[in-house]
Scaffold this active site. Sequence first.
Site, PDB file in Angstrom:
ATOM      1  N   THR A  28       0.769  -1.121   0.005  1.00  0.00           N
ATOM      2  CA  THR A  28       0.088  -0.012  -0.056  1.00  0.00           C
ATOM      3  C   THR A  28       0.879   1.294  -0.101  1.00  0.00           C
ATOM      4  OG1 THR A  28      -1.661  -1.263   1.349  1.00  0.00           O
ATOM      5  CG2 THR A  28      -1.958   1.441   1.236  1.00  0.00           C
ATOM      6  N   ASP A  85       6.355  -3.671  -1.389  1.00  0.00           N
ATOM      7  CA  ASP A  85       6.117  -2.829  -0.592  1.00  0.00           C
ATOM      8  C   ASP A  85       6.652  -1.478  -0.474  1.00  0.00           C
ATOM      9  OD1 ASP A  85       3.688  -1.475   0.766  1.00  0.00           O
ATOM     10  OD2 ASP A  85       3.765  -2.867   2.308  1.00  0.00           O
ATOM     11  N   GLY A  86       6.423  -0.447  -0.012  1.00  0.00           N
ATOM     12  CA  GLY A  86       7.182   0.831   0.226  1.00  0.00           C
ATOM     13  C   GLY A  86       7.688   0.865   1.635  1.00  0.00           C
ATOM     14  N   ALA A  87       8.210   1.719   2.211  1.00  0.00           N
ATOM     15  CA  ALA A  87       8.433   1.953   3.477  1.00  0.00           C
ATOM     16  C   ALA A  87       8.689   3.571   3.888  1.00  0.00           C
ATOM     17  CB  ALA A  87       9.780   1.342   4.171  1.00  0.00           C
ATOM     18  N   GLY A  99       3.700   2.078   7.604  1.00  0.00           N
ATOM     19  CA  GLY A  99       2.197   2.219   8.455  1.00  0.00           C
ATOM     20  C   GLY A  99       1.636   3.640   8.303  1.00  0.00           C
ATOM     21  N   ARG A 100       2.252   4.698   7.599  1.00  0.00           N
ATOM     22  CA  ARG A 100       1.627   5.806   7.125  1.00  0.00           C
ATOM     23  C   ARG A 100       0.217   5.733   6.382  1.00  0.00           C
ATOM     24  NH1 ARG A 100       2.280   9.183  10.738  1.00  0.00           N
ATOM     25  NH2 ARG A 100       1.256  10.942   9.206  1.00  0.00           N
ATOM     26  N   GLY A 101       0.175   4.354   5.739  1.00  0.00           N
ATOM     27  CA  GLY A 101      -1.062   4.351   4.949  1.00  0.00           C
ATOM     28  C   GLY A 101      -1.995   3.511   5.906  1.00  0.00           C
ATOM     29  N   GLU A 107      -0.085  -5.641   6.054  1.00  0.00           N
ATOM     30  CA  GLU A 107       1.232  -5.693   5.215  1.00  0.00           C
ATOM     31  C   GLU A 107       2.306  -6.812   5.960  1.00  0.00           C
ATOM     32  OE1 GLU A 107       1.190  -1.206   3.673  1.00  0.00           O
ATOM     33  OE2 GLU A 107       2.174  -1.514   5.557  1.00  0.00           O
TER      34      GLU A 107
END
Length: 229
Positions: A28, A85-87, A99-101, A107
């Site tokens: 996400t 995924d991103g970070a 977890g900003r999203g 995840e």
Amino acid sequence: MNVEEMKKAVAKEALKFIEDEMVVGLGTGSTTAYFINYLGKLLMEGELEDVYGVPTSHQARLLALEAGIPVVSLDEVDAIDIAVDGADEVDPHMNLIKGRGAALTMEKIIEYRAGMFIVLVDESKLVEYLGQKMPVPIEVIPAAWRAIAEELEVFNATAELRMAVKKDGPVVTDNGNFILDAKFARIEDPLDLEIELNTIPGVVENGIFADIADIILVGTPEGVKRMER
């Protein structure tokens, strides 16, 4: 190369790891959104076949469907070949804050189970230690958020309930929970803190992802650089 170009570059680089008949965990966020769109294009053009996506959020699911990626749920697959995924932060030891999203629980579930976990970031996400720039998101049972915020003082952390931007009230996760953003002075042992936070009653999951990333693709003005174990 600006930030958006860096995101696109790492998303395209991640496609090199995808093969026919793979089950792919779809993360996400803005960088992963590029990856999902590019993956869908390869499927539509016939350059990849029989690739299925396991989304980590409602947002990822909708993006995948729009891109033409067949979507399955976690309980429909025997294994996940790769997750992308991103970070929000990456330390020199490849530990992450995510977890900003507000999708951190799914995840972590999906990425922990993946045969390979690839992280996509631009160079601004690289830090000397976790917590240098970002708080740690913690998903909590709504009724317990205030008690948990007080409990976090034991860790010398200050926690704030994350409020929604386009609606009144707090952010509500896909699981129906709240998010506390906990600011720590410096996280010396990410794995230990990750485990300890999850022992607090009412905590569902936290955004420290220690010792889980296999490859990190970093977008820089000079091109994509790779970190790996």
